[in-house]
Design a protein around this motif. Structure first.
Motif: not given
Length: 210
Positions: A32, A35, A38, A172-173, A176, A179
């Motif tokens: 989180t 993301e 980024t 990872a999902r 995302r 976030a």
């Protein structure tokens, strides 16, 4: 998009040290935060290890209000922009410590707060507990519970299920999705000082020519 500082609260209800519950919480946090950074946001993380506050949680249930470090932790949770809540599963539901902690939360404090649910357990068949026990718990508190949730069985950590829906991809999902929800959340504006326009004592004297 305006880039801001976002605060992420992470609740881990693992009972051992180290624990797979804390490990999952840390992995979800990393995903989180990565993301959000980024996207240009600064992120502050408040990790709450419930095992360290177990006695205080029980005291709060008996007295009706938290004190000391637990009160400080709760205030930080209430001020967060997003929450990751992770618990081990026992007899197909969340741990007693996790439920006790939720029971002492202010009933209105999590309203519309993005919440990512996660759990650890022995076998994949326990994963349904995320939907039939954890989700209703936070829905009752009017939190914005993400449809994405993560369950990690013992075999997931060993990599035995990497060919089908591997744990790193699910983490990872989830990172995302949380976030995105945190970044989109409207932060409350700073309240105006009601006495900002009130003249000082010196100014009042000057107006009277004194």
């Amino acid at each position: 998009m305006t880039h801001t500082t976002r605060t992420l609260a992470v609740v881990s209800a693992g009972l051992s040290d180290p624990s797979s519950t804390r490990l999952l919480a840390d992995r979800l946090t990393e995903a989180t935060v990565g993301e959000l950074e980024t996207a240009g946001h600064t992120v502050t993380v408040e990790t709450i290890e419930l095992r360290e506050h177990a006695h205080a949680v029980v005291d709060a249930m008996l007295t009706g209000f938290p004190t000391g470090d637990l009160a400080t932790v709760l205030n930080r949770l209430y001020a967060a922009d997003g929450l990751i809540a992770v618990t081990p599963l026992f007899t197909t539901t969340y741990s007693g410590l996790f439920k006790s902690f939720v029971d002492i939360l202010d009933r209105d404090a999590l309203h519309d707060l993005p919440v990512l649910l996660a759990a650890t357990g022995g076998t994949p068949r326990h994963s349904l507990a995320l939907d039939y026990s954890m989700r209703p718990l936070f829905t009752y508190l009017h939190a914005d519970v993400l449809s994405t949730a993560v369950f990690a069985a013992t075999d997931d950590w060993a990599g035995q299920d990497d060919r089908v829906n591997p744990l790193p991809e699910r983490i990872a999902r989830a990172g995302r999705d949380l976030a995105a929800a945190v970044a989109a959340r409207q932060q409350a504006p700073t309240a105006a000082d009601p006495f900002e326009s009130t003249p000082s004592f010196a100014e009042l004297l000057a107006r009277e020519g004194l």
